[in-house]
Motif scaffolding. Structure first.
Motif, PDB file in Angstrom:
ATOM      1  N   ASP A   1       0.808  -1.222   0.000  1.00  0.00           N
ATOM      2  CA  ASP A   1       0.000   0.000   0.000  1.00  0.00           C
ATOM      3  C   ASP A   1       0.843   1.275   0.000  1.00  0.00           C
ATOM      4  OD1 ASP A   1      -2.529  -1.426   0.286  1.00  0.00           O
ATOM      5  OD2 ASP A   1      -1.877  -1.839   2.348  1.00  0.00           O
ATOM      6  N   ARG A   2       1.928   1.260   0.755  1.00  0.00           N
ATOM      7  CA  ARG A   2       2.753   2.464   0.906  1.00  0.00           C
ATOM      8  C   ARG A   2       4.223   2.080   0.890  1.00  0.00           C
ATOM      9  NH1 ARG A   2      -0.075   6.768   3.496  1.00  0.00           N
ATOM     10  NH2 ARG A   2       1.865   7.944   3.201  1.00  0.00           N
ATOM     11  N   VAL A   3       5.065   2.993   0.407  1.00  0.00           N
ATOM     12  CA  VAL A   3       6.515   2.841   0.501  1.00  0.00           C
ATOM     13  C   VAL A   3       7.061   4.038   1.276  1.00  0.00           C
ATOM     14  CG1 VAL A   3       8.694   2.696  -0.740  1.00  0.00           C
ATOM     15  CG2 VAL A   3       6.670   1.517  -1.638  1.00  0.00           C
ATOM     16  N   VAL A   4       7.824   3.749   2.328  1.00  0.00           N
ATOM     17  CA  VAL A   4       8.434   4.787   3.154  1.00  0.00           C
ATOM     18  C   VAL A   4       9.938   4.766   2.909  1.00  0.00           C
ATOM     19  CG1 VAL A   4       8.949   5.492   5.525  1.00  0.00           C
ATOM     20  CG2 VAL A   4       6.645   4.711   4.927  1.00  0.00           C
ATOM     21  N   GLU A   5      10.485   5.910   2.535  1.00  0.00           N
ATOM     22  CA  GLU A   5      11.923   6.020   2.272  1.00  0.00           C
ATOM     23  C   GLU A   5      12.614   6.641   3.482  1.00  0.00           C
ATOM     24  OE1 GLU A   5      11.704   8.361  -1.224  1.00  0.00           O
ATOM     25  OE2 GLU A   5      11.379   6.649  -2.554  1.00  0.00           O
TER      26      GLU A   5
ATOM     27  N   TYR B   1      18.610   3.455  11.089  1.00  0.00           N
ATOM     28  CA  TYR B   1      18.249   2.041  10.930  1.00  0.00           C
ATOM     29  C   TYR B   1      16.734   1.854  11.002  1.00  0.00           C
ATOM     30  CZ  TYR B   1      23.175   0.725  11.624  1.00  0.00           C
ATOM     31  OH  TYR B   1      24.533   0.568  11.499  1.00  0.00           O
ATOM     32  N   SER B   2      16.125   2.469  11.988  1.00  0.00           N
ATOM     33  CA  SER B   2      14.682   2.312  12.189  1.00  0.00           C
ATOM     34  C   SER B   2      13.897   2.962  11.060  1.00  0.00           C
ATOM     35  CB  SER B   2      14.268   2.948  13.515  1.00  0.00           C
ATOM     36  OG  SER B   2      12.864   3.045  13.615  1.00  0.00           O
ATOM     37  N   ALA B   3      12.781   2.358  10.711  1.00  0.00           N
ATOM     38  CA  ALA B   3      11.893   2.937   9.704  1.00  0.00           C
ATOM     39  C   ALA B   3      11.052   4.077  10.272  1.00  0.00           C
ATOM     40  CB  ALA B   3      10.979   1.863   9.133  1.00  0.00           C
ATOM     41  N   PHE B   4      11.166   4.337  11.569  1.00  0.00           N
ATOM     42  CA  PHE B   4      10.421   5.430  12.193  1.00  0.00           C
ATOM     43  C   PHE B   4      11.245   6.719  12.233  1.00  0.00           C
ATOM     44  CE2 PHE B   4       8.122   1.762  13.697  1.00  0.00           C
ATOM     45  CZ  PHE B   4       6.809   2.190  13.781  1.00  0.00           C
ATOM     46  N   TYR B   5      12.423   6.642  12.846  1.00  0.00           N
ATOM     47  CA  TYR B   5      13.250   7.826  13.007  1.00  0.00           C
ATOM     48  C   TYR B   5      14.657   7.407  13.424  1.00  0.00           C
ATOM     49  CZ  TYR B   5      10.431   6.901  17.212  1.00  0.00           C
ATOM     50  OH  TYR B   5       9.722   6.286  18.210  1.00  0.00           O
ATOM     51  N   ASP B   6      15.555   8.380  13.435  1.00  0.00           N
ATOM     52  CA  ASP B   6      16.930   8.119  13.864  1.00  0.00           C
ATOM     53  C   ASP B   6      16.966   8.029  15.390  1.00  0.00           C
ATOM     54  OD1 ASP B   6      18.206  10.945  14.999  1.00  0.00           O
ATOM     55  OD2 ASP B   6      16.515  11.197  13.625  1.00  0.00           O
TER      56      ASP B   6
ATOM     57  N   SER C   1      10.314   9.691   9.591  1.00  0.00           N
ATOM     58  CA  SER C   1       9.942   9.210   8.253  1.00  0.00           C
ATOM     59  C   SER C   1       8.460   9.382   7.939  1.00  0.00           C
ATOM     60  CB  SER C   1      10.284   7.725   8.134  1.00  0.00           C
ATOM     61  OG  SER C   1       9.377   6.946   8.909  1.00  0.00           O
ATOM     62  N   GLY C   2       7.648   9.591   8.974  1.00  0.00           N
ATOM     63  CA  GLY C   2       6.203   9.663   8.787  1.00  0.00           C
ATOM     64  C   GLY C   2       5.488   8.347   9.021  1.00  0.00           C
ATOM     65  N   LEU C   3       6.249   7.273   9.298  1.00  0.00           N
ATOM     66  CA  LEU C   3       5.619   5.962   9.471  1.00  0.00           C
ATOM     67  C   LEU C   3       4.683   5.928  10.670  1.00  0.00           C
ATOM     68  CD1 LEU C   3       5.275   2.994   8.744  1.00  0.00           C
ATOM     69  CD2 LEU C   3       7.407   2.501   9.980  1.00  0.00           C
ATOM     70  N   LYS C   4       5.091   6.520  11.776  1.00  0.00           N
ATOM     71  CA  LYS C   4       4.220   6.541  12.950  1.00  0.00           C
ATOM     72  C   LYS C   4       2.869   7.174  12.619  1.00  0.00           C
ATOM     73  CE  LYS C   4       3.708   8.565  17.547  1.00  0.00           C
ATOM     74  NZ  LYS C   4       4.277   9.526  18.533  1.00  0.00           N
ATOM     75  N   GLY C   5       2.901   8.306  11.915  1.00  0.00           N
ATOM     76  CA  GLY C   5       1.654   8.971  11.552  1.00  0.00           C
ATOM     77  C   GLY C   5       0.774   8.130  10.651  1.00  0.00           C
TER      78      GLY C   5
ATOM     79  N   TYR D   1      19.702  -5.350  12.556  1.00  0.00           N
ATOM     80  CA  TYR D   1      19.880  -3.909  12.372  1.00  0.00           C
ATOM     81  C   TYR D   1      18.531  -3.213  12.145  1.00  0.00           C
ATOM     82  CZ  TYR D   1      24.915  -4.488  12.510  1.00  0.00           C
ATOM     83  OH  TYR D   1      26.186  -4.756  12.926  1.00  0.00           O
ATOM     84  N   CYS D   2      18.098  -3.103  10.904  1.00  0.00           N
ATOM     85  CA  CYS D   2      16.925  -2.280  10.618  1.00  0.00           C
ATOM     86  C   CYS D   2      15.615  -2.913  11.070  1.00  0.00           C
ATOM     87  CB  CYS D   2      16.886  -1.929   9.131  1.00  0.00           C
ATOM     88  SG  CYS D   2      18.282  -0.867   8.633  1.00  0.00           S
ATOM     89  N   VAL D   3      15.505  -4.236  10.977  1.00  0.00           N
ATOM     90  CA  VAL D   3      14.297  -4.898  11.488  1.00  0.00           C
ATOM     91  C   VAL D   3      14.219  -4.720  12.996  1.00  0.00           C
ATOM     92  CG1 VAL D   3      13.224  -7.160  11.869  1.00  0.00           C
ATOM     93  CG2 VAL D   3      14.054  -6.529   9.591  1.00  0.00           C
ATOM     94  N   ARG D   4      15.330  -4.971  13.661  1.00  0.00           N
ATOM     95  CA  ARG D   4      15.388  -4.818  15.119  1.00  0.00           C
ATOM     96  C   ARG D   4      15.011  -3.397  15.534  1.00  0.00           C
ATOM     97  NH1 ARG D   4      21.101  -6.028  18.012  1.00  0.00           N
ATOM     98  NH2 ARG D   4      20.456  -6.222  20.192  1.00  0.00           N
ATOM     99  N   ALA D   5      15.645  -2.395  14.937  1.00  0.00           N
ATOM    100  CA  ALA D   5      15.393  -1.008  15.330  1.00  0.00           C
ATOM    101  C   ALA D   5      13.953  -0.599  15.050  1.00  0.00           C
ATOM    102  CB  ALA D   5      16.364  -0.077  14.609  1.00  0.00           C
ATOM    103  N   THR D   6      13.416  -1.040  13.929  1.00  0.00           N
ATOM    104  CA  THR D   6      12.029  -0.714  13.587  1.00  0.00           C
ATOM    105  C   THR D   6      11.064  -1.328  14.581  1.00  0.00           C
ATOM    106  OG1 THR D   6      12.562  -0.522  11.231  1.00  0.00           O
ATOM    107  CG2 THR D   6      10.260  -0.953  11.791  1.00  0.00           C
ATOM    108  N   ALA D   7      11.300  -2.592  14.949  1.00  0.00           N
ATOM    109  CA  ALA D   7      10.414  -3.270  15.901  1.00  0.00           C
ATOM    110  C   ALA D   7      10.486  -2.625  17.278  1.00  0.00           C
ATOM    111  CB  ALA D   7      10.781  -4.748  15.974  1.00  0.00           C
ATOM    112  N   VAL D   8      11.685  -2.278  17.718  1.00  0.00           N
ATOM    113  CA  VAL D   8      11.840  -1.634  19.032  1.00  0.00           C
ATOM    114  C   VAL D   8      11.103  -0.300  19.064  1.00  0.00           C
ATOM    115  CG1 VAL D   8      13.519  -0.513  20.549  1.00  0.00           C
ATOM    116  CG2 VAL D   8      13.969  -2.806  19.659  1.00  0.00           C
ATOM    117  N   ASP D   9      11.223   0.483  18.015  1.00  0.00           N
ATOM    118  CA  ASP D   9      10.533   1.777  17.984  1.00  0.00           C
ATOM    119  C   ASP D   9       9.019   1.601  17.898  1.00  0.00           C
ATOM    120  OD1 ASP D   9      12.834   3.218  18.265  1.00  0.00           O
ATOM    121  OD2 ASP D   9      13.006   3.784  16.158  1.00  0.00           O
ATOM    122  N   ALA D  10       8.564   0.598  17.159  1.00  0.00           N
ATOM    123  CA  ALA D  10       7.119   0.346  17.090  1.00  0.00           C
ATOM    124  C   ALA D  10       6.560   0.037  18.474  1.00  0.00           C
ATOM    125  CB  ALA D  10       6.829  -0.799  16.122  1.00  0.00           C
TER     126      ALA D  10
END
Length: 223
Positions: free
Chosen positions: A114-118, A128-133, A140-144, A163-172
């Protein structure tokens, strides 16, 4: 009737050419083996399916080539923000904006996303995180996106687990989403450290679950 206490999102982290053998500049071992599992998950009725991409400028601070005299995988650099500073590992050039290495794998069921977040677009910040540094200087806008869709549960897959999976999951999890990593749908840069990452995630409220487990079954209405 839909369960108002359960609305799930699938986040597919950085399944890009540069992270995959045989030609990726920062290839994760056996990375392509997760594609069938991710495509299986994409076929499930997740209300929201988001793919993320590392999307770096050519002189990104995480590249060893940006820092003369350094070496990828072993050297580090210090990133300084208004909040403070932190060390980050240096890598080979990878996922440079507009290059073939930055593209999502065509073997993914891309039409179901549905969406791609860069992420990682700011030259002087590692993300690393898909949310923020780490210092939340870049969002990145993912939280919103997740909040606007009233998501309660986040399922994270992709590259790389440590790395990035871990950081994204922790921030989520830190943002209040119930968070799960689907183990069969991720691979690590360092497979030997898998159990250590699982333990760290558990301490931070994230469970590593099976694609055949009850957590994923809830997406299809199972218990």
């Amino acid at each position: 009737m839909a369960n108002p206490d359960f609305k799930s999102a699938l986040i597919i982290v950085d399944v890009q050419e540069d992270f995959c053998p045989p030609n990726g500049t920062l290839a994760v071992p056996n990375a392509r083996s997760i594609i069938p599992t991710i495509n299986h998950l994409l076929a499930l009725p997740f209300p929201l399916k988001v793919a993320t991409k590392d999307w770096h400028p050519a002189n990104h601070t995480s590249f060893s080539s940006t820092h003369p005299g350094t070496h990828p995988f072993t050297s580090t650099t210090t990133i300084t923000t208004p909040i403070g500073s932190y060390e980050t590992k240096l890598w080979p050039d990878h996922c440079i904006q507009g290059t073939p290495g930055a593209e999502l794998l065509p073997s993914l069921s891309l039409s179901r996303i549905d969406r791609v977040v860069e992420k990682g677009q700011r030259q002087d910040i590692e993300m690393y995180s898909a949310f923020y540094d780490p210092h939340k200087c870049v969002d990145s806008g993912l939280k919103g996106i997740l909040e606007r869709e009233a998501v309660t549960d986040v399922f994270v897959v992709g590259l790389a687990f440590d790395y990035c999976v871990r950081a994204t999951a922790v921030d989520a999890a830190a943002e209040g989403f119930r968070t799960w990593v689907v183990g069969e749908a991720t691979r690590a840069v360092d497979a030997a450290g898998w159990d250590e990452v699982v333990g760290d995630l558990k301490e931070k409220g994230v469970q590593v679950v099976s694609v055949d487990g009850e957590e994923v079954a809830r997406v299809t209405g199972g218990k």
